[in-house]
Design a protein around this motif. Structure first.
Motif, mmCIF file in Angstrom:
data_model
loop_
_atom_site.group_PDB
_atom_site.id
_atom_site.type_symbol
_atom_site.label_atom_id
_atom_site.label_comp_id
_atom_site.label_asym_id
_atom_site.label_seq_id
_atom_site.Cartn_x
_atom_site.Cartn_y
_atom_site.Cartn_z
ATOM 1 N N ASP A 148 49.130 43.310 33.558
ATOM 2 C CA ASP A 148 48.487 44.350 34.345
ATOM 3 C C ASP A 148 49.484 45.467 34.693
ATOM 4 O OD1 ASP A 148 45.969 45.016 35.991
ATOM 5 O OD2 ASP A 148 47.555 45.142 37.497
ATOM 6 N N LYS A 152 49.670 49.379 33.026
ATOM 7 C CA LYS A 152 49.470 50.552 33.891
ATOM 8 C C LYS A 152 50.699 51.463 33.875
ATOM 9 C CE LYS A 152 45.885 48.394 36.568
ATOM 10 N NZ LYS A 152 45.434 47.701 37.767
ATOM 11 N N ASN A 160 43.945 52.170 38.906
ATOM 12 C CA ASN A 160 42.929 51.431 39.675
ATOM 13 C C ASN A 160 41.975 50.617 38.793
ATOM 14 O OD1 ASN A 160 41.729 53.578 38.617
ATOM 15 N ND2 ASN A 160 40.860 54.404 40.519
ATOM 16 N N ASP A 161 42.324 50.434 37.534
ATOM 17 C CA ASP A 161 41.496 49.585 36.664
ATOM 18 C C ASP A 161 41.517 48.146 37.151
ATOM 19 O OD1 ASP A 161 40.662 51.530 34.921
ATOM 20 O OD2 ASP A 161 42.163 51.101 33.381
ATOM 21 N N SER A 162 40.367 47.498 37.048
ATOM 22 C CA SER A 162 40.315 46.073 37.388
ATOM 23 C C SER A 162 40.972 45.282 36.254
ATOM 24 C CB SER A 162 38.858 45.625 37.527
ATOM 25 O OG SER A 162 38.236 45.693 36.255
ATOM 26 N N VAL A 163 41.206 44.012 36.518
ATOM 27 C CA VAL A 163 41.815 43.150 35.502
ATOM 28 C C VAL A 163 40.940 43.125 34.234
ATOM 29 C CG1 VAL A 163 42.293 40.715 35.000
ATOM 30 C CG2 VAL A 163 43.096 41.720 37.126
ATOM 31 N N LEU A 164 39.641 43.083 34.433
ATOM 32 C CA LEU A 164 38.738 43.047 33.283
ATOM 33 C C LEU A 164 38.788 44.367 32.507
ATOM 34 C CD1 LEU A 164 36.691 41.380 31.721
ATOM 35 C CD2 LEU A 164 34.904 42.236 33.231
ATOM 36 N N GLU A 165 38.889 45.478 33.239
ATOM 37 C CA GLU A 165 38.987 46.783 32.566
ATOM 38 C C GLU A 165 40.283 46.880 31.765
ATOM 39 O OE1 GLU A 165 36.378 49.696 35.502
ATOM 40 O OE2 GLU A 165 38.379 49.061 36.143
#
Ligand code: SF4
Length: 217
Positions: A148, A152, A160-165
């Motif tokens: 992650d 980034k 601000n992406d989620s883990v899934l994104e």
């Protein structure tokens, strides 16, 4: 310093070359011999290091050598063994429950099925991804704290992406046949180079277009 203006394709190729140079044969650093040992080790690795997990699982799997033995182990004893890993009560309860489910529902075998895995306590998408990739050799990109952070910093995902994104973006970035390798390389790169505190930017060959580095220099 001005960052290099290059296309995303070239940037990804550069990243891949660098990862291949640093980690030509990346390996999971958790020790395991059996399918359930891997599943339990990955579950235990939440919020701690693989090194600590390896110390604990050495004791655990020497004392309880089969799933049946593990399933019948006293909670108190499991809590004592996993104590160094933090949140030991919860992890001990999860561990015993996973052993029970595997014995009673899956004939002692870890199921090769994401839904079945994710229904076990302490097993979320990341744990399932690691098991499916590592044991069953299904291409997967498990996003842990290292993957992650590195994604980034490099601008492969947004802050601000989620883990899934992040997972979906990395899947689009890399070829499916390389997903499992890239996952391991990004973990190792984050663990030993692009560390959370004091990343080794001076010696990093990605700094010319690293979003995080360029924003600070
Ligand atoms: S330049 Fe620094 S922050 Fe960027 S990828 Fe390399 S080590 Fe990480």
């Amino acid at each position: 310093m001005t960052g290099l203006k290059i296309t995303k394709k070239k940037k990804v190729a550069w990243i891949e070359d660098y990862l291949d140079t640093l980690f030509p044969h990346p390996k999971c650093e958790l020790n395991y011999q059996k399918d359930y040992e891997l599943l339990i080790a990955v579950m235990l690795s939440a919020q701690t290091t693989d090194k600590s997990v390896n110390l604990v699982t050495k004791v655990l799997f020497e004392r309880y050598q089969t799933l049946e033995e593990l399933k019948n182990a006293p909670l108190e004893d499991i809590m004592t063994i996993v104590h160094p890993l933090g949140t030991y009560h919860r992890k001990a309860v999860y561990l015993l429950e996973i052993a029970r489910i595997l014995v009673e529902k899956y004939d002692g075998k870890v199921p090769c099925d994401r839904n079945a895995l994710e229904q076990m306590p302490g097993v979320g998408r990341k744990v399932a991804n690691v098991v499916l990739s590592e044991w069953f050799h299904f291409p997967n990109i498990a996003v842990d704290t290292h993957v992650d952070r590195v994604s980034k910093r490099l601008g492969l995902a947004k802050e601000n992406d989620s883990v899934l994104e992040v997972e979906k973006k990395l899947q689009k970035t890399f070829l499916p046949e390389n997903w499992s390798k890239r996952h391991l390389q990004l973990v190792l790169f984050g663990r030993y180079h692009c560390k959370s505190q004091k990343p080794l930017c001076k010696e990093c060959e990605l700094k010319e277009f690293c979003k995080a580095y360029q924003s600070k220099n």
